[in-house]
Design an enzyme around this catalytic site. Sequence first.
Site: not given
Ligand SMILES: C[C@H](O)CC(=O)C(=O)O
Ligand SMILES: [Mn+2]
Length: 340
Positions: A15, A18, A195, A197, A286
């Site tokens: 991750d 990115h 998971h 963020h 996202y």
């Molecule tokens: C492809 C994405 O980065 C997967 C991920 O870590 C998310 O959806 O959060």
């Molecule tokens: Mn992620």
Amino acid sequence: MNKRDVYITEVALRDGSHAINHSYTIDQVTEVAKALDEAHVPFIEVSHGDGLGGSSLQYGLSTTNEMELISAAVSVCKQADIAVLLLPGIGTVGDLKEAANIGARMARIATHVTEADVSKQHIKVAKELGMETVGFLMMAHMVPTEKLIEQAKLMESYGADTVYVVDSAGALLPHQVKERIRALREALNVNVGFHGHNNLSLAMANTLVAIEEGATRVDGSVRCLGAGAGNTQTEVLVSVLDRMNITTAIDLYKMMDVAEDIVAPILDQPQEITKGSLVLGYAGVYSSFLLHANRAAQKFNLDPRDILIELGKQKVVGGQEDMILDVASDIAQKRMTFST
Ligand SMILES: C[C@H](O)CC(=O)C(=O)O
Ligand SMILES: [Mn+2]
């Protein structure tokens, strides 16, 4: 080794890719993976940020071939298993086989939260390859809990050992995580994971709520090295769980040292909640879109927040990165029309 109540998967080497434009080097991955292994992290994810096969103009070119990075991580880990992420359509069964062949032991098959059916083949192949297999339902904030359960059950029926609620946008609020994890725990017979963020500064709270509701698999990124504002900060999570008498069997001091001495120097700037990452969580976008939106904003002389808000309104999902430039170009064109 103590029994673990909760298994943490460390995602900074995937991750976090990115956040640093997919620029990991073999030396960096070797050093980080070795130190995480010595800290007794059970699972370490290594791949392009968008999973196997993600290196491309659309998602961002990797500086180093991800299979070389995976091999490097495998070669220094004595107890940790290396995990790979795969988004069907970006990565292929061939990529999965190659990763397994060089020593990856866990496959995390990720789909948009309404598209679990496309994971069937990849989950099956991962199982046949002897890998521990995770279904990863991304952008989980976008659907009601009933839909999430339906999709999670599909992944379970394909053979996933664990199904994750993935808060890709960092948009879920604690009560929403609670409802989702509780429902999944009731509906599934496999492990449930979370998971998060940190775009709304809720990654830790959400992860704790998930654990309280029975999630036994959770993700963290050391020093918050993940997309957007990063993920639940692993060394902090380990400390908090320790205070709660929840065993992760991770060595706290060693985990702190990896964060401070090895990962912090990799970052271009400290991971924090900036106005851009805050808008990701606020608008439900996202997390990996942040750097793409910043670049589009520069190109069209726009405020990246306007692009992100519009992407949220249009419900653009992972894999639709090309829409970022479209949206930016539309906003710029509309502004020109109004000003002439
Ligand atoms: C492809 C994405 O980065 C997967 C991920 O870590 C998310 O959806 O959060
Ligand atoms: Mn992620």
